[in-house]
Enzyme design. Structure first.
Site, short mmCIF file in Angstrom:
data_model
loop_
_atom_site.label_atom_id
_atom_site.label_comp_id
_atom_site.label_asym_id
_atom_site.label_seq_id
_atom_site.Cartn_x
_atom_site.Cartn_y
_atom_site.Cartn_z
N HIS A 77 68.60 -9.04 70.17
CA HIS A 77 68.78 -9.09 71.63
C HIS A 77 68.75 -7.66 72.18
O HIS A 77 69.76 -6.96 72.18
CB HIS A 77 70.10 -9.79 71.96
CG HIS A 77 70.27 -10.07 73.43
ND1 HIS A 77 70.57 -11.33 73.92
CD2 HIS A 77 70.16 -9.28 74.52
CE1 HIS A 77 70.64 -11.29 75.24
NE2 HIS A 77 70.40 -10.05 75.63
N GLU A 108 77.67 -15.61 80.11
CA GLU A 108 77.91 -14.17 80.19
C GLU A 108 78.62 -13.89 81.51
O GLU A 108 79.79 -13.53 81.55
CB GLU A 108 76.57 -13.41 80.09
CG GLU A 108 76.71 -11.90 80.13
CD GLU A 108 75.35 -11.18 80.23
OE1 GLU A 108 74.35 -11.81 80.58
OE2 GLU A 108 75.33 -9.95 79.98
N GLY A 156 68.63 -12.07 83.95
CA GLY A 156 68.93 -11.79 85.35
C GLY A 156 70.33 -12.22 85.73
O GLY A 156 71.16 -12.50 84.87
ZN ZN Z 1 70.56 -9.38 77.59
#
Ligand code: ZN
Length: 339
Positions: free
Chosen positions: A7, A207, A177
């Site tokens: 990632h 997140e 985003g």
């Molecule tokens: Zn990320």
């Protein structure tokens, strides 16, 4: 130690040194003072949220609006990773964010692939003198959360299908985003098509938004979850992640800086790992956050007592979760001493 990073955002991997090289190549003027440039490129101490954090990407993106800028950025990032002991990386970027000076999304993808190829040539050359280990790199194409970019996301999907390979190029899609502003539910159709077209995908979820976002990503058929930090808010979501062994791409420094958890003493990484969730450790945005894989491991050791067994499990999980072939996974296991 050798590393795997699943990632990592291209625009988040631009360091001061890389920014200077890209600017010079394209005749772009940057602040002469390194500290001033660093201030523009890195996350401020008082960063309050993911939305705030995302503002740091403007400068690196402005340096990757031409074919040569984008391709050179990829080459320099791959070189940095390789020098830091990363043997396999999946670099993600959103082709639609590179169109300001006339590139098409497809040209952006070609430029990124060219950057990987050029880095490979340099590495092969260095390897002749046994100076460097090999690194394998794949690309993940990000669709972007937002308003009014639906057709750009459709185009990314179309190109992901067109360029999809099992290894050595575009291997998957992502959704990136501002999760809190543009919730995952908005992207149901896009990922239904990805699933139908058999494009593997990961989704940033849990997140900046809660466990519900992770639940939706799982419903869509996500092969992996970006972060998933807030999955703990719903035991049912934790159960689903565990039962289906869906890898979580966790990035501690990033999660701290974006306040994905308010209080790092309650960061669920070790709980997830100990409860058998398929956790992986990654950097997210090494340039913007000033981190490396080595630093992420050190942080987890020092702050959370990650031990050798834990490290081994994280590496095994990363290899299992990689969007690549069994052959490359076996090579990684050899390199990492997992067999
Ligand atoms: Zn990320």
């Amino acid at each position: 130690m050798k590393h795997v990073d699943l990632h990592l955002h291209l625009d988040g991997a631009v360091t001061v040194a890389i920014a200077r090289k890209l600017a010079k190549l394209q005749g772009i003027t940057l602040p002469e003072n390194d500290q001033e440039l660093e201030r523009l490129l890195t996350v401020p101490e008082d960063c309050e949220s993911l939305t705030d954090f995302l503002k740091c990407f403007a400068l690196p993106l402005s340096l990757m609006q031409t074919r040569e800028g984008l391709s050179e950025a990829v080459r320099l990032v791959v070189n940095d990773l390789q020098s830091q002991g990363v043997i396999y990386a999946e670099i993600r970027f959103a082709p639609q964010l590179h169109l300001e000076q006339g590139m098409t999304q497809e040209e952006a993808i070609r430029a990124a692939l060219e950057g990987i190829k050029k880095a490979g040539e340099c590495i092969d050359h260095a390897a002749e003198g046994n100076m460097a280990a090999q690194i394998k790199v794949n690309l993940i194409l990000c669709a972007m959360r937002g308003d009014g970019n639906e057709s750009a996301n459709e185009e990314t999907l179309r190109l992901a299908k067109k360029w999809l390979v099992a290894d050595g190029g575009v291997v998957a899609m992502d959704l990136a985003g501002a999760e809190a502003l543009f919730p995952t539910g908005k992207y149901r159709e896009l990922f239904a098509k990805a699933k139908e077209l058999k494009i593997p995908f990961t989704i940033h979820a849990g997140e900046a938004d809660g466990a519900e976002s992770v639940k939706l990503a799982l419903e869509f058929g996500a092969n992996r979850i970006g972060h998933g930090v807030r999955s703990q808010e719903d035991p049912q979501v934790l159960q689903l992640l565990k039962e289906n062994q869906i890898p979580l791409e966790m990035c501690p420094t990033s999660n701290r800086q974006t306040h994905a958890v308010e209080d790092m003493s309650r960061y669920p990484f070790m709980d997830y790992l100990q409860h058998g969730l398929k956790v992986t450790l990654n950097t997210d945005d090494p340039g913007i956050e000033g981190t490396t894989m080595e630093a992420e491991y050190r942080y987890m050791e020092q702050r959370f007592g990650l031990d050798e067994d834990g490290k081994r499990t994280l590496l095994q999980n990363a290899v299992d979760a990689a969007f690549t072939t069994e052959e490359v996974k076996n090579w990684m296991r050899m390199e990492l001493g997992l067999r």
